[in-house]
Design an enzyme around this catalytic site. Structure first.
Site, PDB file in Angstrom:
ATOM      1  CG  ASP A  70       4.914  -6.705   1.730  1.00 38.17           C
ATOM      2  OD1 ASP A  70       3.989  -7.487   1.499  1.00 38.17           O
ATOM      3  OD2 ASP A  70       5.696  -6.859   2.683  1.00 38.17           O
ATOM      4  CE  LYS A  71       3.323  -9.755  -6.890  1.00 32.20           C
ATOM      5  NZ  LYS A  71       4.285 -10.279  -7.891  1.00 32.20           N
TER       6      LYS A  71
END
Length: 206
Positions: A70-71
């Protein structure tokens, strides 16, 4: 032959377009040290930077991500155009270990570490780690090594949140036997033939 559904025997036949023989694309396997803040996507509707932004000048063919980060997460990300190889790595049935170093706010005790391995039910998902090791403890935080052999959306973050711990950093440091090693943040390298083979879950299967 103009039927696109006509089967081709690759070992006996050749495919040509306008007289030019079509050859199979070279299989490329890349390890990338994903920095925090990049999206693992070809494009983002909000205009945020993606891993492809970082690889734009690399001169590589189109490569798909092998799994996700994820980011807010960082570390080892594989990319490849070898779809069968990639599918084997991401298939939950293979139970390929993924190792993460996780910094948390607070100091998990032995009970919390044991609960991470026993499992927590979160919104119907059983979230647990295969193995958890306390790496070091500071005054206000701690570093854990967490090994998963399955992965659900935001698995580690949700598991720790259920136990009352906020994740400050999450770094994937290994996939199976392949480690992040000295690869600098934002840099990439091609995998060796031996590394590709070591991650090939098809070996030994008919």
């Amino acid at each position: 032959m103009r039927d696109p559904h006509h089967p081709t025997l690759i070992d006996r036949q050749q495919v040509a377009v306008d007289g030019q023989i079509v050859k199979s694309a070279e299989c490329v396997h890349v390890a990338f040290n994903k920095p925090r803040g990049l999206i693992v996507s070809a494009a983002d509707e909000q205009g945020r930077a993606t891993v492809y932004t970082a690889l734009a000048a690399a001169g590589l063919p189109w490569l798909g991500p092998v799994g996700r980060l994820d980011k807010a997460s960082e570390g080892l990300l594989l990319l490849s155009n070898d779809t069968t190889w990639a599918a084997g790595i991401t298939d939950p049935a293979t139970h390929l270990d993924k190792t993460y170093h996780v910094q948390v706010a607070g100091q998990p005790d032995a009970t919390a570490l044991a609960m991470m391995q026993t499992g927590i039910n979160d919104a119907g998902d059983l979230l647990k780690a295969k193995r958890v090791t306390l790496l070091r403890v500071g005054e206000k935080n701690a570093w854990l090594e967490v090994v998963l052999d399955e992965g659900r959306n935001r698995h580690i973050r949700r598991l720790l949140a259920a136990l009352g711990f906020d994740v400050l950093r999450l770094i994937r440091v290994a996939i199976g036997p392949l480690t992040l090693g000295e690869l600098a943040k934002g840099q990439w390298r091609r995998l060796s033939a031996g590394e590709v083979s070591a991650l090939d879950t098809r070996k030994g299967k008919n």
